[in-house]
Write an enzyme that holds these catalytic residues in place. Structure first.
Site, short mmCIF file in Angstrom:
data_model
loop_
_atom_site.label_atom_id
_atom_site.label_comp_id
_atom_site.label_asym_id
_atom_site.label_seq_id
_atom_site.Cartn_x
_atom_site.Cartn_y
_atom_site.Cartn_z
N TYR A 273 7.06 -9.88 6.50
CA TYR A 273 6.92 -8.53 6.67
C TYR A 273 7.32 -8.25 8.09
CZ TYR A 273 3.58 -7.77 2.73
OH TYR A 273 3.19 -7.85 1.48
N ASP B 144 0.85 -1.27 -0.15
CA ASP B 144 -0.18 0.18 0.03
C ASP B 144 1.04 1.33 0.26
OD1 ASP B 144 -2.75 0.78 -0.14
OD2 ASP B 144 -3.22 -0.24 1.75
#
Length: 321
Positions: free
Chosen positions: A130, A66
């Protein structure tokens, strides 16, 4: 007999690893049309125009992040079709050419590898990791080093109950329906995912913190899965931070997970994008090529038809981070 500019030309597919600071971008995916927003992919494909491919080069991104999210190592595949009689670019030449023509200093191509023509960077990935960076002891934004801004979530609190966060993270491990941690707009047909790792640990510290700023402490959260739901990582991070601040208990995290309700008040919190980094994308038989130079010896096997195989579709077209 074939006709047209592609007749007699050879198409080569490459797996490319690249990194970026996401601050200036509207996510990694290309933004099409006349909008002012721009994605990392726009710059990569602009640089690829200089390769003079017979067919325009399109990057197929492995992990769509994002706006504001960073990547230490993302991946993509692309096809380059040179004119008849011209051999395919070597991976080294391709890497150098892309870096030479990239027009944004916050993007860098790490490595490239030749792969089979049916390889798919998104669907063939077997692992994605992540990491999320937190800073504590920062009551005001101007107390954070300028070199750390947009690279961590600065919390006003001086203290996090890390033991409670670690206990809560254990409830998230394994195969579950993660609907409660999925933001609206996800294209995924199933919200079941297997979380292989969820850890909370002290960071070794930032090199940009001055001695008189010793009250600042840094923490790292890491999550590994084959794929994630839309904003799943940031929502899990927000919940674990709430536990660390004493607003939730580890048992309540288990209740939230089992509720499968994405609209409950605690689980609608989303950690800021700028603290999140895509750390690695792995492929079966390939290892972490960008992060482990020793894996470069596997290049010959990557080019073979046996591997990597294309695995089943694991995520849709929306960003997952």
């Amino acid at each position: 007999m074939g006709s047209g500019p592609a007749a007699g030309s050879v198409r080569a597919r490459y797996l490319v690893y690249f990194q970026y600071l996401g601050t200036d971008f509207n996510g990694v995916a290309a933004v099409r049309g006349a909008q002012r927003a721009v994605g990392v992919q726009n710059y990569l494909e602009e640089a690829a125009e200089r390769l003079k491919s017979v067919v325009p080069v399109k990057f197929v991104i492995s992990s769509r992040t994002d706006a504001g999210v960073h990547a230490l190592s993302n991946a993509a595949h692309l096809d380059v079709q040179r004119r008849s009689g011209q051999p395919p670019f070597s991976p080294e030449v391709l890497t150098q050419a892309l870096n030479t023509h990239l027009k944004h200093p916050a993007i860098r191509v790490l490595q490239a590898f030749r792969v089979h023509s049916n390889f798919h960077a998104r669907y063939a990935a077997t692992s994605r990791t992540y990491l999320y960076r937190l800073a504590t002891g920062c009551p005001r934004p101007d107390q954070l080093s300028v070199f750390e801004r947009n690279r961590c979530w600065a919390l006003r609190a001086d203290y996090l109950d890390v033991a409670a966060m670690q206990e809560a993270a254990q409830h998230l491990l394994g195969t579950h329906d993660f609907s409660a941690f999925q933001s609206a707009g996800s294209p995924s047909t199933s919200s079941v995912r297997t979380l292989r790792r969820a850890s909370v640990s002290p960071d070794s510290g930032s090199p940009f913190v001055l001695p008189q700023e010793s009250r600042l402490q840094f923490w790292t959260l890491e999550f590994e899965s084959q794929s994630f739901l839309y904003r799943q990582v940031r929502r899990m991070t927000a919940i674990l931070v709430a536990v660390g601040l004493g607003a939730l208990t580890p048992t309540e995290v288990k209740v939230i997970l089992e509720s499968r309700n994405p609209l409950g008040r605690p689980q609608t919190r989303v950690a800021p994008a700028h603290g999140l980094f895509l750390k690695s994308v792995l492929y079966g038989g390939l290892g972490d090529l960008a992060g482990n130079p020793a894996c470069a010896q596997q290049e010959a096997s990557i080019q073979g038809a046996e591997r990597p195989r294309v695995s089943r579709k694991t995520s849709g077209g929306r960003p997952v981070a």
